[in-house]
Design a protein around this motif. Structure first.
Motif, PDB file in Angstrom:
ATOM      1  N   ALA A 155       0.842  -1.195   0.000  1.00  0.00           N
ATOM      2  CA  ALA A 155       0.000   0.000   0.000  1.00  0.00           C
ATOM      3  C   ALA A 155       0.880   1.248   0.000  1.00  0.00           C
ATOM      4  O   ALA A 155       1.860   1.320   0.745  1.00  0.00           O
ATOM      5  CB  ALA A 155      -0.919   0.010   1.219  1.00  0.00           C
ATOM      6  N   PRO A 156       0.586   2.243  -0.834  1.00  0.00           N
ATOM      7  CA  PRO A 156       1.361   3.482  -0.830  1.00  0.00           C
ATOM      8  C   PRO A 156       1.250   4.186   0.525  1.00  0.00           C
ATOM      9  O   PRO A 156       0.180   4.220   1.137  1.00  0.00           O
ATOM     10  CB  PRO A 156       0.693   4.320  -1.934  1.00  0.00           C
ATOM     11  N   VAL A 157       2.379   4.758   0.992  1.00  0.00           N
ATOM     12  CA  VAL A 157       2.419   5.449   2.279  1.00  0.00           C
ATOM     13  C   VAL A 157       2.904   6.876   2.056  1.00  0.00           C
ATOM     14  O   VAL A 157       3.939   7.107   1.421  1.00  0.00           O
ATOM     15  CB  VAL A 157       3.363   4.728   3.262  1.00  0.00           C
ATOM     16  N   ALA A 158       2.153   7.833   2.582  1.00  0.00           N
ATOM     17  CA  ALA A 158       2.500   9.242   2.394  1.00  0.00           C
ATOM     18  C   ALA A 158       3.838   9.570   3.045  1.00  0.00           C
ATOM     19  O   ALA A 158       4.164   9.070   4.122  1.00  0.00           O
ATOM     20  CB  ALA A 158       1.401  10.123   2.970  1.00  0.00           C
ATOM     21  N   ILE A 159       4.632  10.416   2.373  1.00  0.00           N
ATOM     22  CA  ILE A 159       5.912  10.905   2.889  1.00  0.00           C
ATOM     23  C   ILE A 159       5.728  12.383   3.232  1.00  0.00           C
ATOM     24  O   ILE A 159       5.253  13.155   2.401  1.00  0.00           O
ATOM     25  CB  ILE A 159       7.025  10.755   1.838  1.00  0.00           C
ATOM     26  N   SER A 160       6.108  12.754   4.424  1.00  0.00           N
ATOM     27  CA  SER A 160       5.944  14.151   4.826  1.00  0.00           C
ATOM     28  C   SER A 160       6.995  15.021   4.163  1.00  0.00           C
ATOM     29  O   SER A 160       8.026  14.541   3.667  1.00  0.00           O
ATOM     30  CB  SER A 160       6.055  14.282   6.346  1.00  0.00           C
ATOM     31  N   GLY A 161       6.753  16.317   4.168  1.00  0.00           N
ATOM     32  CA  GLY A 161       7.701  17.250   3.567  1.00  0.00           C
ATOM     33  C   GLY A 161       7.308  17.608   2.156  1.00  0.00           C
ATOM     34  O   GLY A 161       6.161  17.460   1.749  1.00  0.00           O
ATOM     35  N   GLY A 162       8.284  18.084   1.398  1.00  0.00           N
ATOM     36  CA  GLY A 162       8.003  18.510   0.042  1.00  0.00           C
ATOM     37  C   GLY A 162       7.734  19.995  -0.029  1.00  0.00           C
ATOM     38  O   GLY A 162       7.655  20.685   0.988  1.00  0.00           O
ATOM     39  N   PRO A 163       7.557  20.526  -1.231  1.00  0.00           N
ATOM     40  CA  PRO A 163       7.368  21.962  -1.396  1.00  0.00           C
ATOM     41  C   PRO A 163       6.000  22.428  -0.919  1.00  0.00           C
ATOM     42  O   PRO A 163       5.022  21.681  -0.948  1.00  0.00           O
ATOM     43  CB  PRO A 163       7.510  22.161  -2.900  1.00  0.00           C
ATOM     44  N   THR A 164       5.933  23.650  -0.480  1.00  0.00           N
ATOM     45  CA  THR A 164       4.671  24.250  -0.071  1.00  0.00           C
ATOM     46  C   THR A 164       4.187  25.163  -1.192  1.00  0.00           C
ATOM     47  O   THR A 164       4.776  26.213  -1.447  1.00  0.00           O
ATOM     48  CB  THR A 164       4.839  25.068   1.222  1.00  0.00           C
ATOM     49  N   VAL A 165       3.161  24.747  -1.892  1.00  0.00           N
ATOM     50  CA  VAL A 165       2.567  25.560  -2.956  1.00  0.00           C
ATOM     51  C   VAL A 165       1.078  25.623  -2.726  1.00  0.00           C
ATOM     52  O   VAL A 165       0.481  24.727  -2.115  1.00  0.00           O
ATOM     53  CB  VAL A 165       2.877  24.987  -4.352  1.00  0.00           C
TER      54      VAL A 165
END
Length: 369
Positions: A155-165
């Protein structure tokens, strides 16, 4: 659901290069995006409220009867399908509430098997889903930003972080440079941002602004060498710009169409194809930035243009809302000029005879005994 619009098939030529002909069609009401299996025999269509259609395209081309060139094999249902991507025999589908579904096609290519799904995304519904070939992360594009998922498990698992747009309209990846390009909005300003992708951990470093657009972006495509960006935006313009430099040059081609939606570049011919909201396919000659955009021709298809538009060898696949998936042949009609050296035969001159002359021995009579 949209009403169907009758198709008008036209063949239009690009001088000395290629001709367009409809050679396949799958009739569908809500087709918005698709992915072609690496084997080239099956296409998976994100068909809105109908889920994902699994369609056989082995009988393409068939210009005489395009609809007979496709066959429905199965339907993945139970959610509203917004976008789909595929890699390593797995299918990743964006559904309702931004949920990312994972399906195995290795043992069931014509009827994929679900392995798992992510939790609902707080960003809501997504408009695009992309990933690096062979990567371990899937990226989704939402009106509230960009999300990323670890897909190494069932099952895909969300990764925190990334750009804020504040808004993401479309995304595309450049496998060679390991970059992700996103058509986004920040504080009411439109940008094409490029991100370096760390495939192992799925991290997105700080975005580098490419250039501002005057209106809301709709769709994005990038040349295979990662140099040129091609965009459509809500003011009915087709835009070309540099994607390999910061704040690159931008060329805008205003159009007379109600709106351009999907966009894709055919690298070999430098042609860029776009679909319109009134059901047309339009193409342009678009050289790398700093050169001009030249309108070439168009053909009427039917339905409403969607983001799903791509080129696979000699065929262009396009999703037309209210009409279905349409496959168009773009096979070159004029061979490239032969620039090789002429095949001139060597002169037929016999080699000189360098052997010793054949001199007979003197005729000397034997002495009388």
């Amino acid at each position: 659901m949209r009403l169907s619009v009758a198709v008008v098939v036209m063949v239009a030529s690009l001088p000395g290069s290629m001709a367009q002909t409809v050679v396949g069609r799958y009739d569908s009401s809500d087709a918005v995006q698709y992915v072609l299996h690496p084997d080239g025999d099956i296409v998976y269509i994100a068909d809105g409220a109908f889920g994902v259609r699994v369609v056989d395209v082995t009988n393409v081309p068939n210009a005489a009867n395009p609809s007979s060139a496709t066959t429905l094999l199965s339907t993945i249902s139970g959610f509203y399908a917004k976008a789909v991507v595929m890699d390593n025999d797995y299918l990743y589908i964006i559904g309702t509430a931004g949920i990312l579904y994972k399906y195995d096609t290795l043992n069931a290519k014509s009827s994929p098997i679900k392995t798992g799904e992510s939790a609902p995304d707080s960003k809501g519904s997504a408009t695009a889903v992309v990933m690096m070939p062979g990567g371990s992360v899937v990226y989704t594009c939402h009106l509230l930003g960009i999300s990323q998922y670890d897909i190494t498990g069932a099952a895909p698992v969300a990764i925190s972080g990334g750009p804020t747009v504040t808004e993401c309209h479309d995304m595309v990846v450049d496998p060679l440079k390991e970059r992700l390009y996103a058509l986004i909005e920040v504080s009411s300003q439109q940008y094409v941002d490029m991100y370096d992708i760390n495939v192992l951990y799925g991290l997105l470093p700080t975005a580098t602004a490419y250039n501002t657009l005057s209106n809301n972006g709709v769709s994005l495509s990038v040349s295979s060498d990662g140099v040129a960006c091609f965009m459509t935006e809500s003011a009915q313009s087709l835009i070309m710009g540099r994607c390999d430099v910061i704040n690159g040059v931008q060329i805008v081609e205003p159009t007379s169409y109600p709106g351009l939606v999907g966009v894709a570049r055919h690298d070999l011919s430098n042609r860029v194809f776009a679909t319109t909201t009134d059901g047309r396919l339009v193409w342009y000659d678009m050289r790398p930035p700093s050169n001009s955009i030249t309108y070439m021709s168009e053909m009427s298809i039917g339905g409403t243009g969607e983001r799903g538009l791509g080129i696979h060898g000699d065929y262009l696949y396009m999703c037309m809302g209210g009409y279905g998936l349409v496959i168009v042949s773009i096979i070159p009609t004029t061979p490239a000029p032969d620039t090789s050296a002429p095949d001139t035969p060597a002169p037929d001159t016999p080699a000189p005879d360098t052997s010793a002359p054949n001199t007979p021995a003197p005729d000397t009579p034997a002495p009388c005994s």
